[in-house]
Design an enzyme around this catalytic site. Structure first.
Site, PDB file in Angstrom:
ATOM      1  CB  SER A 581      -0.941   0.091   1.182  1.00  0.00           C
ATOM      2  OG  SER A 581      -1.926   0.917   0.896  1.00  0.00           O
ATOM      3  CG  ASP A 667      -6.735  -1.874  -4.645  1.00  0.00           C
ATOM      4  OD1 ASP A 667      -7.211  -0.972  -3.854  1.00  0.00           O
ATOM      5  OD2 ASP A 667      -5.442  -2.161  -4.249  1.00  0.00           O
ATOM      6  CG  HIS A 713      -6.030  -1.644  -0.838  1.00  0.00           C
ATOM      7  ND1 HIS A 713      -4.794  -1.358  -1.671  1.00  0.00           N
ATOM      8  CD2 HIS A 713      -5.486  -1.221   0.356  1.00  0.00           C
ATOM      9  CE1 HIS A 713      -3.986  -0.464  -1.070  1.00  0.00           C
ATOM     10  NE2 HIS A 713      -4.351  -0.738   0.181  1.00  0.00           N
TER      11      HIS A 713
END
Length: 749
Positions: A581, A667, A713
């Protein structure tokens, strides 16, 4: 960064991370996470639902926030024909690029197949060995205990928790939710109703199922797109709705004679995220409206759940506060006052303004408050200081504070569910990346720490934990936690895996993972770099690494890796970097500015296109993320600063390390388009460098993108997570020639 979390305490309000950044295993429960963000105050509306109709009262808005994650959904405005044509062309290019990358991975993946299989088998073996240690927490209500296992919710008596004596209250498979996992469970005070949130790994939104309990539990209500929920009374449920990664509305719904649902609160400032929390003694529900630097709390009196929420303290720029309750007093965890770190204060319920806040306890400098739990006569704080964990117990009876230093091997706490605020014992688990969770208890009566002997899992004794301090460019000392096998010789020849994050005030995840233990057993060195931008040294540590200070995190990372090599922990050609991330910002920036420090890099859903993403305000999280990265559209200096470190913007022809990226088609937080652009540009730069240098044996890095159709995610099933980790480790073994290092023979085939 897959974390197992329980739905307890104020941890969700303390970590300053967004619900999106956490990762959860298939059967873990999601606790509310605090979502921060900031911008110019607008207005929020409280709807008075005490009567038959709702009346509006206009009031100033509130605050708190999340981590790196943007949605890739476009706006819904109708474009012009010219824009439509451009959009069609862009969409076609995107699909062609996506198809090309998928074909590329399919052709490359065969080279890792055998090693991936070996690693998976080893990880499955370790998982089976330690899985019993990771059971879901029990929720005790009166004489009953509720718990979840394998997609089912069970009910048993507190003194007889055996499978054969349990009643099944809910089954995801039986009710047609086989592809979903249970995030959260809330039992009504009279135990007549149970609210459950279900979430699939491919969606950001959860569904709330309300069950009417009894001899034959039945589904009473299904509420889509719910983030947080709590029971205010036996048949009154408050919940927040989620849309486009935002929570700004709070609803109340009832289940008895006059069933109805009403909107009771609306937050109109896009920078703020709303969630609901229940105080420990169940006296109040708190409606928390949070940005990154400011917060505001409204109280719902559970004795009068139909009355309008009452404001505790109007939002004040730069002041974060959260509420607990005890003996008709509000206990306020806040950054109000100097220094701007957390303090515990109190005030009467009837006079809750900050002019009446009285200091109860202040944290020491550079101390991180990880979690807090309020009991009838005590307050327990879980703290981090200089890499060590502490338990501070505040007694409201003796007005004293007892500080207990926890075992040195421990790196993370996990507070267990404590439904009874009158209990005399606080239960929690300690863990580290290479030590499975071990249960502990603190007895308020005995004033001592008790190690629970229920789980016969020995602490890993052949792993050495070292805590170092690296001197950064501006002389700031940056903590590093290092793990390695005590029997290892020639550490300079061992493979090293460095972990980094450095954003949103979030600590690096240092809970137990089977793959970390496997690496230690196979001779690897693990290093966790606690750089600025994270939260390991308190709120100031985050502040010193965000917005116009982002480069400090990069300087910290360089200093950490350099120190490790200088001290004999591996060397550049055997060093790899791992990030996920927002950690992709620092990892990508390091590869642009100091590629000679690492040989390989593995990235999971990395944020590598900061500038372009922060200039797209139609993405749901862009505005609230300005508190972390700045606003390049409104500030030219900010634009230049982001451009100076943005991984995508600074790719150039040079010798890069090999890179393996896992990204997700669905995502919503890190747009796949940015990752695709990054990979294409990085490959071209590496090839350009190779073509310009005609040196014999010039090394060409492998730039691999693995795009997953499933997963998102935040959530992955155990199976998907296992496959992903195995692929990453197989890649690193090949790139660092680990077989050659271990056996002093030929490189791995």
């Amino acid at each position: 960064m897959k974390v197992r979390t329980s739905c307890v305490g104020l941890r969700n309000l303390l970590q300053g991370l967004s619900y999106s950044v956490r990762y959860y295993s298939k059967h873990s429960w999601l606790q509310t996470a605090c979502i921060y963000s900031k911008i110019n105050p607008k207005q929020c509306c409280i709807l008075d639902c005490s009567g038959g109709t709702c009346t509006h009262r206009t009031l100033p808005p509130g605050s708190i926030l999340p981590w790196r994650c943007f949605s890739c959904k476009e706006g819904t405005k109708t474009p012009s024909k010219r824009k439509q044509n451009a959009s069609i062309t862009s969409d076609r290019l995107y699909k062609n690029l996506l198809k090309s990358e998928q074909e590329n991975w399919n052709s490359i993946s065969a080279r890792y197949k055998a090693m991936t299989k070996r690693i998976k088998e080893k990880l499955e073996e370790l998982h089976d060995k330690y899985a019993f240690n990771l059971e879901s927490p029990r929720i005790r209500v009166g004489e009953n205990v509720y718990f979840e296992e394998n997609g089912c919710i069970f009910l048993s008596k507190a003194d007889d928790v055996h499978e054969e004596n349990c009643d099944v209250l809910f089954s995801t498979e039986d009710l047609g939710f086989s592809d979903a996992f249970i995030q959260r469970i809330r039992i009504s005070p009279d135990q007549r109703y149970m609210a459950i949130s279900l979430k699939s790994e491919n969606s950001e939104e959860a569904t709330c199922i309300v069950m009417k309990l009894g001899h034959f539990p039945v589904v009473e209500k299904v509420i889509p797109s719910v983030f947080s929920f709590e029971w205010a009374a036996n048949d009154v449920l408050y919940y927040t709705s989620q849309k486009n990664l935002k929570c700004q509305n709070v609803f109340m719904t009832t289940f008895t004679n006059q069933k109805h649902t009403k909107l009771v609160y609306t937050e109109q400032d896009a920078r703020f995220f709303v969630d609901i929390h229940c105080t420990k003694d169940r006296r109040f529900l708190t409606i928390n409206s949070n940005s990154k630097t400011t917060s505001e709390v409204w109280l719902v009196d559970c004795r009068h759940p139909f009355k309008s929420p009452a404001l505790v303290q109007v939002r004040t720029k730069g002041v974060i506060y959260h509420i607990e309750h005890r003996n008709d007093e509000l206990y306020i965890l806040t950054t109000y006052g100097e220094p701007a770190e957390y303090k515990l204060m109190k005030a009467p319920v009837a006079a809750s303004g900050k002019e009446n806040w009285q200091l109860v306890y202040a944290l020491e400098k550079k101390t991180k408050l990880v979690d807090m739990e309020m009991f009838s006569e005590h307050c327990v704080m879980f703290l981090k200081n200089a890499g060590h964990l502490y338990l501070n117990v505040i007694s409201f009876v003796s007005h004293s504070v007892q500080s207990i230093k926890l075992p040195t091997w421990a790196c993370e706490f996990e507070l267990e569910s404590q439904p009874e605020h009158t209990t005399s014992t606080c239960y929690f688990q300690l863990t580290s990346p290479v030590h499975p969770p071990k249960r502990f208890a603190y007895s308020f009566k005995e004033n001592n720490l008790i190690e629970q002997a229920v789980q016969e899992v020995p602490i890993i004794t052949n792993c050495h934990t070292t805590r170092l301090l690296a001197k950064s460019k501006d002389e700031t000392l940056v903590p590093i936690t290092v793990f390695h096998n005590m029997n290892s010789k020639e550490l300079h020849r061992k493979p090293l895996l460095v972990h980094v994050y450095g954003a949103y005030g979030i600590d690096l995840n240092m809970s137990f993972k089977e793959d970390k233990l496997m690496l230690i057993e196979e001779g690897w060195i693990l290093a966790y770099c606690h750089v600025r931008g994270g939260g390991e040294l308190g709120l100031s540590w985050h502040k010193d690494g965000c917005r116009h200070n982002k480069l400090k995190g990069l300087h910290d990372l360089k200093a950490c890796i350099t120190l490790l090599h200088e001290l004999g922990f591996s060397q550049p050609k055997y060093t790899a970097l791992a990030a996920a991330s927002a950690g992709g910002v620092l990892a990508g920036a390091l590869c642009n500015t100091a590629p000679e420090l690492v040989r390989a890099m593995v990235l999971q859903a990395p944020f590598v296109d900061v500038l372009n993403t922060m200039m797209k305000t139609h993405l749901p999280l862009t505005i609230e993320e300005q508190e972390e990265w700045g606003n390049p559209l409104a500030d030219e200096k900010c634009m230049k600063y982001i451009k100076s470190y943005c991984p995508y913007q600074n790719i150039k022809p040079q010798c890069y390390p090999s890179v393996f990226i896992t990204a997700y088609e669905n995502d919503q937080r890190v747009p796949l388009t940015g990752v695709l652009r990054y990979v294409q540009k990085l490959r071209k730069a590496a090839l350009d460098h190779t073509s310009r240098t005609s040196e014999k044996g010039n090394w060409i890095p492998n730039i691999i993108l693995d795009i997953r159709a499933s997963g998102s995610h935040c959530d992955s099933s155990w199976e998907d997570s296992l496959n992903e980790v195995a692929r990453h480790l197989a890649f690193l073994n090949k790139e660092l020639e680990v077989c050659h290092l271990q056996h002093h023979s030929k490189p791995c085939k």
